[in-house]
Write an enzyme that holds these catalytic residues in place. Structure first.
Site, mmCIF file in Angstrom:
data_model
loop_
_atom_site.group_PDB
_atom_site.id
_atom_site.type_symbol
_atom_site.label_atom_id
_atom_site.label_comp_id
_atom_site.label_asym_id
_atom_site.label_seq_id
_atom_site.Cartn_x
_atom_site.Cartn_y
_atom_site.Cartn_z
ATOM 1 C CG PHE A 162 -1.891 1.195 1.171
ATOM 2 C CD1 PHE A 162 -3.065 1.112 0.432
ATOM 3 C CD2 PHE A 162 -1.609 2.380 1.823
ATOM 4 C CE1 PHE A 162 -3.942 2.199 0.343
ATOM 5 C CE2 PHE A 162 -2.468 3.473 1.753
ATOM 6 C CZ PHE A 162 -3.640 3.370 1.014
ATOM 7 C CG ASP A 247 5.723 3.699 1.733
ATOM 8 O OD1 ASP A 247 5.747 4.338 2.797
ATOM 9 O OD2 ASP A 247 4.690 3.574 1.044
ATOM 10 C CE LYS A 276 -0.017 5.669 7.784
ATOM 11 N NZ LYS A 276 -1.450 5.916 8.028
#
Ligand code: PLP
Length: 422
Positions: A162, A247, A276
């Protein structure tokens, strides 16, 4: 006297009932407005209207307290209402919130410097989210080959990965359900099974410019990469002169017990993305690159109006300072080991857990039977917030400040839920 006590008790009950009814009316109104006015991206949400937070707790408008074991999906690094973070944000807001990138701003430069000092990277670019950071990384990798004069647009990613919800990042995401409704998708991506080095080797061709991976696939059920696999991927990239993009949008900023998860794999990426947890809840994203990969952008190739604004960068600096000064990495490692031991004990008692996966404070609890959504809702009723992934995985990603005492509270509530206790 007893009459008076009775009257007082009745009055209190009446007041409590009125408060409860008002809170319910507010909840009903917000849900109804959400259904009317918000695009239906989130379906039916957990019936909680968040009012405020403190430490690892969120409080609803009904006054109820919830232990936030999902931390805004790995965002609230320092929990809620952290003194250093709120002071940094408010003092920066009093100075200047935004100025565009025509000019320099001190928090941006200092945060870039700090990230370089603490990582493999030589250069940093700031964006506003994980997807945007990944967009930047994809562009940087393609730009690298373009500027070298030998365009190699293909990027290999993993199935079940993702990388975000924008057009380039859904194309990078190895899950068809995110891509299919929004085709035609951006070309130039190929997906290979995770943790399978031979599949990766077979997918490499003359067009391959980069490999992009998560070190823990968080969104598809918390699946960590194998140590040997990551080592082999690094070697493969070096031997074939392919850029390695890691990532770390979800795994970065202490979540796995080291500042960046790649440190635990004994490798260094060429490009890494963060978002985040970096500014503890203020939107931010970052692309970090080594000297070689940094040549992918020339002036004018990339930019962002909001990216690198002083407010978000001041928040990022405060988060990194607090992690360091409070030894939060130490806390993550100690409390995570404790949590995992407790979860193993719960399984001995209940036989309801198939597997616990992940590292640090990014854990996936795969249920042996039963529905993760039901467990999530029962935990909610008991005052604990978690996320459910797919049909059978409970994910926790609490603030890095979670204490051992709070971990005990959570695990005992989970045990009660798994044992069917009210
Ligand atoms: C690994 C990874 N990359 C990218 C993203 C996208 O981040 P954002 O939602 O901030 O765009 C996420 C979000 O969950 C993620 O987990």
């Amino acid at each position: 006297m007893s009459e008076l006590i009775k009257d007082l008790k009745e009055a209190k009950e009446t007041k409590d009932k009125a408060k409860e009814a008002a809170a319910q009316a507010k909840l009903d109104q917000i849900i109804s407005y959400d259904e009317q006015f918000y695009l239906p991206c989130f379906g039916k949400r957990v019936p909680l209207v968040v009012d405020h937070g403190r430490n690892v707790y969120l409080y609803g408008t009904d006054g109820k307290k919830y232990m936030d074991m999902i931390g805004g999906i790995a965002v609230n690094t320092l929990g809620h209402n952290n003194g250093r973070l709120t002071r940094a944000i408010s003092s920066q807001a009093r100075k200047v919130i935004h100025c565009c990138n025509y000019y320099y701003n001190e928090p941006q430069t200092l945060l870039a410097k700090k990230l370089v000092e603490k990582s493999f990277a030589d250069k940093v670019f700031f964006a506003n989210s994980g997807a945007e950071a990944n967009e930047g990384a994809i562009k940087l990798a393609r730009g690298y080959w373009f500027h070298k004069g030998t365009p190699k647009p293909k990027i290999i990613t993993a199935t079940m990965s993702f990388h975000g919800r924008t057009m380039a990042t859904i194309a990078a995401t190895g899950q068809e359900k995110f891509r299919t409704p929004f085709g035609p998708n951006l070309p130039g991506f190929e997906y290979v099974p995770y943790n399978d080095i031979n599949a990766l080797k077979s997918a490499i061709d003359g067009e391959t410019g980069a490999i992009m991976l998560e070190l823990i696939q968080g969104e598809s059920g918390v699946h960590p990469a194998d140590f040997d696999y990551v080592q082999a991927v690094r070697k493969l990239c070096t031997e074939n002169k392919i850029l390695l993009i890691i990532d770390e949008v979800q795994t970065g900023i202490g979540r796995t017990g080291t500042l960046f998860a790649y440190e635990q794999y004994g490798i260094q990426p060429d490009i890494m993305t963060l978002a985040k947890g970096l500014a503890g809840g203020v939107p931010i994203g970052a692309v970090l690159a080594n000297k070689m990969a940094s040549t992918g952008f020339a002036p004018g190739d990339h930019g962002s109006t909001f990216g690198g604004n002083p407010l978000a960068c001041a928040a990022g600096l405060a988060v990194l300072e607090e992690i360091e000064s409070k030894n939060l990495l130490g806390n993550v490692n100690t409390v995570s080991a404790y949590l995992q031991k407790k979860l193993a004990n719960i399984n001995k008692k209940t036989k309801k857990i198939a597997e616990v996966r992940g590292k640090g404070f990014l854990l996936g609890i795969e249920l042996d039977s039963g529905s993760a959504s039901e467990v999530k809702m029962k935990l909610f009723e008991k005052g604990f917030l978690v996320s459910a992934i797919g049909s059978n995985v409970i994910r926790i990603a609490p603030p890095l400040i979670l204490s051992r005492f709070q971990a005990i509270k959570f695990t005992s509530a989970l045990q009660d839920v798994l044992q069917g206790k009210e």
